[in-house]
Write an enzyme that holds these catalytic residues in place. Sequence first.
Site, PDB file in Angstrom:
ATOM      1  CG  PHE A   1      -0.222   0.386   2.517  1.00  0.00           C
ATOM      2  CD1 PHE A   1      -0.091   1.710   2.902  1.00  0.00           C
ATOM      3  CD2 PHE A   1       0.330  -0.588   3.347  1.00  0.00           C
ATOM      4  CE1 PHE A   1       0.568   2.062   4.070  1.00  0.00           C
ATOM      5  CE2 PHE A   1       0.987  -0.247   4.516  1.00  0.00           C
ATOM      6  CZ  PHE A   1       1.109   1.093   4.880  1.00  0.00           C
TER       7      PHE A   1
ATOM      8  CD  GLU B   1      -5.832  -6.060   0.568  1.00  0.00           C
ATOM      9  OE1 GLU B   1      -5.775  -6.679   1.646  1.00  0.00           O
ATOM     10  OE2 GLU B   1      -4.936  -6.129  -0.304  1.00  0.00           O
ATOM     11  NE  ARG B   2      -3.489  -2.363   4.448  1.00  0.00           N
ATOM     12  CZ  ARG B   2      -2.554  -2.393   5.386  1.00  0.00           C
ATOM     13  NH1 ARG B   2      -1.904  -1.267   5.689  1.00  0.00           N
ATOM     14  NH2 ARG B   2      -2.234  -3.499   6.000  1.00  0.00           N
TER      15      ARG B   2
ATOM     16  CB  CYS C   1      10.483  -0.373   2.925  1.00  0.00           C
ATOM     17  SG  CYS C   1      11.155   0.063   1.309  1.00  0.00           S
TER      18      CYS C   1
END
Length: 498
Positions: free
Chosen positions: A149, A176-177, A281
């Site tokens: 996401f 899916e977010r 990240c």
Amino acid sequence: MRDIGHFIGGKTVKGTSGRSGDVFDPNTGEVQAKVALAAKAEVEAAIANAQAAQPAWAATNPQRRARVMFKFLELVQKEYDDLARLLSSEHGKTFPDAKGDIQRGLEVVEFACGIPHLMKGEYTESAGPGTDLYSVRQPLGVVAGITPFNFPAMIPLWKCAPAIACGNAFILKPSERDPSVPMRIAELFLEAGLPPGILNVVNGDKEAVDALLTDPRIMAIGFVGSSDIAQYIYSTGCAHGKRVQCFGGAKNHMIVMPDADLDQAVDALIGAGYGSAGERCMAISVAVPVGEKTADALMKKLIPRVEALKIGPSTDPAADYGPLVTKAALNRVRDYVDLGVKEGAKLVVDGRGFKMQGYENGNFMGGCLFDNVTPDMRIYKEEIFGPVLSVVRAKDYDEAVRLPSEHEYGNGVAIYTRDGDTARDFVNKVQVGMVGVNFAIPVPLAYHTFGGWKRSGFGDLNQHGPDSIRFYTKTKTVTARWPTGTKEGAEFVIPTMK
């Protein structure tokens, strides 16, 4: 209420599984769309479309494939701002940050435009008597990418652009977010001239992921996400005979040496630690000042900067960062801050109580800053993925090198110093995949390769750069000799080039 389906065979199609997920507005906490969650049959339909389309695309010469990439770049530029606003509305990152997300993805598309050169093999004339030896790169077939996401434009483009340029067909399973931008990317590739079926998007959850992992028609899979899921995808994909590259979590350190420019270091920590609400990240989540004097001086400058962070809705052009992606993500980060307090770390800036006026139900959190964090604490060991920075005081340079080197994650690290010898020694010794010298977020440019070590990366080949071409192609080596009319007779020993 918008309904988001899938993109299969060059068309937007409705979901048929009967299952769907909520897509939230992170600023308000309200549901803004429903996204279909694919069943196995829908994934199989996408794979069948890809498999049917791929041979003709592989037979298309690399220069024509590159022209699709060039056209795609042109089309994205025309609606750059609209894409950034769409991305921001589902993720919550600020508009400038959303534009950066798209730009870093486009840079990999630009790299993929060089595919006529990148796909070239090697040739040796007269490798032996009358014998020529050469190699060619060929696409794998149908490949897939499972993306997170936090970069809904960048990482899908990192995955699909090199794969498609190499002549593969691609199945994208985005988060899916925030699925709208990946869907629009597929539409734009089609408009750019990509044949239907070469890029398919299936939205879904574990059912869709497992269908990709186990289907024998999928030859390779790339993933970015948490380390536990990365390990699952890597082991499952490999067990089913696939080529797999997976990138997981991170705990990126920034070493601040006594000779560092502290103002520069603080600027770096503020941007790299709190930008995008820490949902990167490559975010710096651990500051490591060397020596108590350096630590005290750093904290004196850092605390007021964290307290002064401007948090606002993603539409606010003056905001330093916006909301977290979901309420669950917000609660997870808050729980980590609670845990840090219980573990004995000193919470010098507490952003847990932050409320955004007019957006009280949004997923907002103020910046948090811990001091006196120790390596045995969970807030040091685990990835928090939020606007939380931990300060671990190192007594000397050797300890500062050991901290990131011995951590289970090995994604990125940075050192701030004015001393070239120290920087060079650090680059040589530290056991981390990507290193920044006076550079807080050392994400390589597209023509170099991106990848972490240890539990930050699974697989032998990294993302973008030359490794992406190696990952998405297989090498065929040909040894050719043409008859000269002279009979040589049967040979019963292994051929050599004596």
